[in-house]
Scaffold this active site. Structure first.
Site, PDB file in Angstrom:
ATOM      1  N   ASP A   1       0.859  -1.164   0.000  1.00 54.15           N
ATOM      2  CA  ASP A   1       0.000   0.000   0.000  1.00 54.15           C
ATOM      3  C   ASP A   1       0.905   1.227   0.000  1.00 54.15           C
ATOM      4  O   ASP A   1       2.037   1.179   0.470  1.00 54.15           O
ATOM      5  CB  ASP A   1      -0.893  -0.004   1.251  1.00 54.15           C
TER       6      ASP A   1
ATOM      7  N   ASP B   1      -3.497  -3.425   6.165  1.00 62.63           N
ATOM      8  CA  ASP B   1      -3.786  -2.941   7.508  1.00 62.63           C
ATOM      9  C   ASP B   1      -5.265  -2.957   7.857  1.00 62.63           C
ATOM     10  O   ASP B   1      -5.637  -2.756   9.004  1.00 62.63           O
ATOM     11  CB  ASP B   1      -3.231  -1.527   7.703  1.00 62.63           C
TER      12      ASP B   1
ATOM     13  N   ASP C   1      -8.419  -6.624   4.312  1.00 58.50           N
ATOM     14  CA  ASP C   1      -7.140  -7.078   3.753  1.00 58.50           C
ATOM     15  C   ASP C   1      -6.787  -8.483   4.214  1.00 58.50           C
ATOM     16  O   ASP C   1      -5.892  -9.118   3.654  1.00 58.50           O
ATOM     17  CB  ASP C   1      -6.006  -6.130   4.179  1.00 58.50           C
TER      18      ASP C   1
END
Length: 924
Positions: A338, A660, A664
């Site tokens: 990310d 996070d 996910d």
């Protein structure tokens, strides 16, 4: 305050789910708005203890010690010792059993250290809870909770204790770990009947469950073993499995080796009997052969090396939760990360605002609240925001820009975060994006606390990634106001009007707003849209129906999270190591692309990006091509992350995935290495991950990959060092027995070499520093066999040399000095001298010495361990031959100076061999 006697929070007759919220608060002497005072918390903790589930006592040390003998190769030694004792050779039996005991002690000590290290790291990862104490919201470790604490829950949280819910907003909880219910349970607050089954107690939230959606507030009714989880499972297994794919390969290798050893030993025994030799003599030869072929010290070295790798990674901010991840990291071929926090600073800063048809520039960086807001001239809009020529906006003229003011107020009211000063630095308690909105408003004098007092919040709908918005309801004079923030698409579809420069309401212009958003995004800014809607004064609650239409568009706030300098260097290092880095983010494609260019994610000079919408329209074949070509995947939904991981794995890639959020978790589980954020990650993501980053920094992933490669490199060095000695010893004994010659080395002497000498010189290899070439080589194939072709060639070549060395030294010494004990002692000492040179050749220290001799600059690194290992081995070998006690135990003889010097002759040919095998199979 003197605390009154509290009721036990989880007695059989206490049915909190059947009581009203008010009754529960009264029973627990708590207050929903103020919570407990610190003195009450301290007193209750003395009564109820820490909020921890009891764990089973560790397996008794004596059982763990006995389990060290449960190795198939050690069975041979134990049986051999028993037969020696039966034959009356008690000294030999005692030494064999003593060496077996030493092996068990070494294994026990090192395994205990490894398990202790992993357990200590696991304890370092604490779950936190948001509570109300002394009337203020605080974040505390979950273990500090006591009955009566008021706890706030949000999407992604792990429920820290058993709670009676007081208020909920779309709260859904995954209770599958407790009840087996596969679907999340929607929660309520109404009292239930006393006989309601556990799985249907919708007004309770239980320890160990996860919040998958919404928000809630509850009061702690039970902690630790008094929780439902504690009642069902009185204890948790706290053991840490040290098994990994590599150790399982060793186990399989040992099993195969066992059959080979037994076959060769039996063959040697019966061939000798056929030659007319006595069976005690041939039994000695068979035992010596079996002992020589067993790499007794190797299992301990594997465990030690893995444990050291775990500790090294922890020092570099990567905590390993599952030991196999240490190995897998070394073979990673793709890292999917990310953008937020890992590749960037995670300090969002608003730099541009569009409101009421005007453009504004915001100066300053980070959360320091230093900077101003300036009006951008119309002919300068196309320029880079860093160089906007602007007329600073005096605070006294703020009323001349009413839409700007409304836009900033919406940003601080529709906000669940707050600024906090720690150690003279300002940080955000909550989401960095929301923190940027608060800081921007403060730059024109708007304080969040003052605005919250002026416009108290009545209700809210939290942000969820699948809806892309957040909304709050506030009191505002004669009416109430709903503020909403989120992505342009989510906000725009709910707006039918907007404000012009004078603050008048005009019809919304979607194309204009999309163009303005695109302009900001092209400059690398993440863009948030804000809107408001007036509602009647009597409306005090908020539902999704209230958000469907009727909003007035307020403006756009564009912010940036600058890349971390260390992340840029780490991405470059990964690419040099043959590892692809891909950015998967929820940001706009143009925003993500701008950041990716600064980080250096181009592939072949071209940066290719795809949106979640494009991915959704792709079939499996098109997706396979996209994941190969693309470096940036923007506006990606959590379910699409899972698809991307699966598509990469289908192409044979070893994938490391960061995450996070709650959604996910499936992608983290599917990835070969799931990596969760230690600071900003949700508890759900942490539970699913193999590794945690304590600093949420991409550079720590690169460091962990480097350490993973170093671990495998050091294990390979250990194998390359130990096995040739076993091979040389086995060949010596087998050929001597078949030729009916005296054995150049006895079984007890073999045990000394394999256990004492080998361990002393091999264990230091576990401490070897990384090689300069570690991150310049392509990733290792995880399917690569334990003994690769080149490694087998190395082992074979050195084994033959060791056989010639032992056999030749023995035969020459026996003929020269006419003493069998001296000949055997000299053969062993010559072998050890050669081993020291060979150890240097596979170690970093040897490479550094060669570099220095060639006149080049040498990086000595952490070479002390190898040096001490060699010194220790030399001292032990002196005792082995010169101490009378050792002479008696191992049938050795003292050597004079001439004999010692002769034993050093094999050093020269070993140097040549070492150079040759290192060119064949480099270890550095």
């Amino acid at each position: 305050m003197v605390m009154q006697t509290l009721p036990q929070p989880h007695l059989a007759d206490e049915q909190f789910h059947a009581c009203s919220s008010e009754a529960v608060l009264q029973q627990l002497l708590s207050n929903a708005q103020q919570g407990l005072t610190q003195s009450e918390v301290d007193q209750r903790r003395k009564i109820y203890g820490l909020n921890e589930l009891a764990v089973t006592p560790a397996q008794p040390a004596w059982i763990r010690f006995l389990l060290q003998f449960n190795q198939v190769l050690l069975y041979i030694l134990i049986i051999a010792g028993a037969i020696k004792a039966f034959l009356g050779s008690w000294t030999n039996a005692a030494v064999i059993w003593g060496v077996t005991l030493i092996n068990a002690v070494i294994g026990f000590v090192q395994e205990s250290k490894a398990e202790g290290a992993i357990a200590a790291l696991a304890k370092a990862v604490t779950t936190e809870a948001t509570v109300i104490r002394d009337g203020k919201k605080q974040v505390v470790p979950s273990q500090d909770l006591v009955p009566g604490d008021i706890v706030w829950l949000a999407s992604g949280d792990k429920v820290p204790a058993d709670l009676r819910l007081l208020s909920v907003r779309g709260l859904q909880v995954d209770e599958s770990a407790l009840t087996g219910e596969s679907l999340p349970v929607e929660k309520t607050t109404s009292p239930l009947s006393q006989d309601t089954p556990l799985a249907e107690r919708t007004n309770m939230a239980f320890t160990g469950s996860f919040v998958t959606f919404g928000q809630g507030v509850g009061v702690v009714v039970a902690t630790g073993n008094r929780t439902e989880m504690g009642q069902i499972s009185k204890s948790l297994d706290r053991s840490h499995n040290l098994s990994t794919p590599l150790t399982r390969k060793f186990a399989k290798f040992s099993q195969t080796l066992l059959y080979i050893i037994l076959s060769l030993a039996s063959f040697t025994f019966f061939v000798g009997l056929g030659q007319g030799r006595s069976w005690p003599e041939m039994f000695e030869a068979a035992v010596a052969l079996a002992v020589s072929a067993i790499p007794e010290g190797l299992p301990a070295v594997v465990t030690i090396t893995l444990a050291i790798g775990v500790n090294r990674m922890a020092r570099r901010h990567a905590i390993i939760r599952k030991l196999p991840a240490v190995e897998t990291l070394g073979s990673a071929t793709v890292i999917c990360s990310d953008k937020t926090g890992t590749l960037t600073e995670n300090q969002m800063t608003v730099q541009a605002i569009y409101a009421g048809g005007l453009h504004y520039c915001v100066t300053g960086m980070g959360y320091a609240c230093e900077g101003e807001i300036g009006l951008v001239e119309r002919d300068a809009i196309a320029h880079d925001y860093h160089h906007y020529p602007n007329q600073l906006l005096p605070l006294t003229h703020l009323h001349a820009y009413p839409v700007l003011q409304k836009c900033l107020i919406a940003g601080i009211l529709c906000n669940d975060s707050r600024l906090e000063w720690r150690d003279h630095e300002c940080s955000v308690l909550g989401d960095p994006t929301e923190g940027a909105l608060i800081v921007a408003a403060r730059k024109i004098g708007l304080e969040q606390e003052a605005m919250n007092e002026r416009c108290p919040r009545l209700d809210s709908i939290p942000f969820e990634s699948q809806f892309q918005y957040m909304a709050t309801l506030h009191q505002a004079g004669t009416t109430n106001v709903i503020y909403m923030k989120g992505s342009l698409e989510a906000i725009l579809e709910r707006c039918d009007s907007m404000y012009d420069e004078a603050g008048k309401v005009v019809p919304v212009l979607p194309e204009l707003l999309r163009l303005e958003t695109e302009r900001l995004a092209e400059k690398g800014l993440r863009v948030l849209a804000l809107a408001e809607k007036s509602v009647p004064k009597h409306q005090t609650t908020l539902s999704p129906v209230d958000l469907e239409e009727g909003f007035v568009f307020l403006g756009l706030q564009g912010m940036i999270d600058p890349p971390r300098p260390e992340a840029i260097a780490a991405v470059h290092a990964c690419r040099m190591a043959g590892i692809q880095v891909k950015m998967i983010t929820g940001d706009h494609l143009t925003t993500a692309t701008a950041i990716a260019e600064r980080i250096g994610l181009e592939k072949g000079g071209v940066l290719t990006g795809f949106t979640g919408q494009q991915l959704a329209a792709m079939g499996d074949e098109d997706l396979s091509q996209a994941v190969e070509q693309g470096s940036v995947f923007a506006r990606v939904a959590p379910t699409q992350k899972l698809r991307l991981v699966e598509a990469l794995q289908a192409k044979g890639e070893i994938v490391a995935m960061t995450g996070d959020g709650v959604n996910d978790a499936p992608a983290l589980k599917q990835a070969d290495i799931g990596i969760a954020m230690g600071k900003s990650g949700t508890d759900v993501a942490r539970e699913a991950a193999d590794m945690l980053l304590t600093d949420d920094n991409f550079a720590s992933i690169e460091a962990a990959v480097e350490e993973g490669r170093t671990v495998y490199q050091n294990l390979r060095k250990a194998i390359a060092f130990i096995l040739p000695v076993n091979g040389g010893e086995s060949m010596t004994i087998l050929i001597s027995a078949l030729l009916a010659r005296d054995l150049p080395i006895l079984s007890l002497q073999v045990l000394w070499l394999n256990m004492v000498n080998s361990v002393a010189m091999t264990v230091p290899l576990a401490f070897e520093p990384k090689s300069e070439r570690t991150m310049t080589q392509p990733p290792r194939n995880p399917k690569e066999p334990l003994l690769s072709g080149r490694l087998l060639q190395r082992i074979g070549a050195v084994s033959v040399f060791n056989w010639i060395l032992i056999f030749g030294s023995f035969e020459w010494a026996e003929q020269t000095f006419g003493d069998l004990a001296i000949a055997r002692t000299m053969a062993i000492q010559a072998l050890v001298a050669g081993r020291i040179v060979y150890l240097l050749s596979v170690s970093h220290l040897g490479t550094a010495i060669v570099q220095r001799l060639r006149g080049r600059r040498a990086n000595w690194g952490d070479a002390k361990a190898i040096g001490w290992g060699i010194v220790g081995a030399v001292i032990l070998q002196i005792l082995f031959s010169q101490w009378s006690v050792m002479n008696t135990l191992f049938a050795t003889a003292p050597l004079n100076l001439e004999q010692w010097l002769i034993c050093g002759i094999p050093v020269l040919p070993m140097i040549g061999l070492a150079f040759w095998v290192n060119r064949l199979d480099p270890t550095e």
